[in-house]
Motif scaffolding. Sequence first.
Motif, short mmCIF file in Angstrom:
data_model
loop_
_atom_site.label_atom_id
_atom_site.label_comp_id
_atom_site.label_asym_id
_atom_site.label_seq_id
_atom_site.Cartn_x
_atom_site.Cartn_y
_atom_site.Cartn_z
N PRO A 153 0.85 -1.21 0.00
CA PRO A 153 0.00 0.00 0.00
C PRO A 153 0.87 1.25 0.00
N LYS A 154 0.49 2.22 -0.80
CA LYS A 154 1.21 3.49 -0.81
C LYS A 154 0.63 4.48 0.19
N HIS A 155 -0.66 4.27 0.54
CA HIS A 155 -1.36 5.19 1.44
C HIS A 155 -2.16 4.34 2.44
N VAL A 156 -1.86 4.52 3.73
CA VAL A 156 -2.55 3.77 4.79
C VAL A 156 -3.23 4.77 5.73
N ALA A 157 -4.48 4.48 6.07
CA ALA A 157 -5.25 5.32 7.00
C ALA A 157 -5.47 4.54 8.30
N PHE A 158 -5.43 5.26 9.42
CA PHE A 158 -5.60 4.64 10.73
C PHE A 158 -6.72 5.32 11.51
N ILE A 159 -7.62 4.51 12.06
CA ILE A 159 -8.52 4.97 13.12
C ILE A 159 -7.88 4.49 14.42
N MET A 160 -7.26 5.43 15.12
CA MET A 160 -6.41 5.09 16.27
C MET A 160 -7.28 4.95 17.52
N ASP A 161 -7.99 3.85 17.62
CA ASP A 161 -9.00 3.69 18.66
C ASP A 161 -8.47 2.87 19.83
N GLY A 162 -8.87 3.25 21.03
CA GLY A 162 -8.55 2.47 22.21
C GLY A 162 -7.73 3.19 23.26
N ASN A 163 -7.48 4.48 23.07
CA ASN A 163 -6.67 5.21 24.06
C ASN A 163 -7.32 5.24 25.44
N ARG A 164 -8.65 5.48 25.47
CA ARG A 164 -9.33 5.58 26.77
C ARG A 164 -9.42 4.22 27.45
N ARG A 165 -9.66 3.18 26.65
CA ARG A 165 -9.71 1.83 27.24
C ARG A 165 -8.33 1.40 27.74
N PHE A 166 -7.30 1.82 27.03
CA PHE A 166 -5.94 1.53 27.47
C PHE A 166 -5.67 2.21 28.82
N ALA A 167 -6.12 3.45 28.95
CA ALA A 167 -5.92 4.17 30.21
C ALA A 167 -6.64 3.46 31.37
N ARG A 168 -7.87 3.01 31.11
CA ARG A 168 -8.60 2.28 32.17
C ARG A 168 -7.88 0.99 32.52
N LYS A 169 -7.40 0.31 31.49
CA LYS A 169 -6.70 -0.97 31.69
C LYS A 169 -5.45 -0.79 32.54
N LYS A 170 -4.77 0.33 32.36
CA LYS A 170 -3.52 0.58 33.07
C LYS A 170 -3.71 1.47 34.31
#
Length: 336
Positions: free
Chosen positions: A26-43
């Motif tokens: 792929p020459k162009h990749v898009a990201f939906i960077m999901d999970g920051n809040r769940r990561f914070a709760r987990k940690k």
Amino acid sequence: MSWIREGELNLIEKISANVLKAGPMPKHVAFIMDGNRRFARKKNMERQEGHMQGFNKLADTLRWCKQLNIQEVTVYAFSIENFKRSKDEVDGLMELAKQKFEKLLEERENLEKHGVCIRVLGDLDMLPLDLQQLIAKAVITTRAHNKCFLNVCFAYTSRYEITNAVREMAWGVEEGLIRASDVSEALLSECLYSNNSPNPDLLIRTSGEVRLSDFLLWQTSHSCLVFQSVLWPEYSFWNLCEAILQYQLNHKHIQKARDLHQEHQNLLQLESDRACTAEHLQHHGNGKPADAQRRQEELLHYTTCREERVQDFLEALKHKRDSYVNDLCSEGVSAQ
């Protein structure tokens, strides 16, 4: 933390990257960077720290993409829907964005070294003025770079972007730059915030959610969509490789769908041009049917004029958008 990180892949990562690069990449990749809040709760950490860890992961991911020769990355940084979150969280995200764009401006030599062009896609008017001015300065500072591109979708949703593109075309008609008959799917694509970029080849969403959340709906109609369960701050090089492998397994089908769509678009445009030409001949033909040669000459003339109108409109639109960003940057400099 830096936007652009130096450093090579380790031996196993390099071998894996070379194996992947033997196939279609792929020459162009898009990201939906999901999970920051769940990561914070987990940690058991504050939400803001989760968002900070998410930004740090973006820097890692950009380095991996560079090593894999992926020239363009688009990320969903802040949805218009996110304004509905608590005031404390929204204020915290705006402050984090300010810090990161200030950091980016401090790294301009590194950005120039790597040729990184930063674009911000969204409605900047929704953001605090000082953040708007920082973003404008970052965009202008890196505008001439052309080795790799980072598109940050901020104050963005796809439906808002499409609606705005329709408004831009309506503006063009009202100003007499284009005709209503010039409006097409291809022209709408040129009026999107992302008009300077090819459509993503691959879209990745983390955290196990299997929806697009109003992100690049128009641009990803013929992209490979990969949904991964890992939380964004825990994303790894191997997660990225897995997603690229999914793209490679589906590459032929994706390319075929894109080619068929382009053929269909070209056919629709030809039919539209023929219909407009026939109407013109009917009104100016003194009641006599035009022969095949005359029809072909008129069609060629109409198509040339339409393409010139559309090009002039797109240049006017670019000037309007560039002026908006330039004015923001000038205001920011004057205020200092």
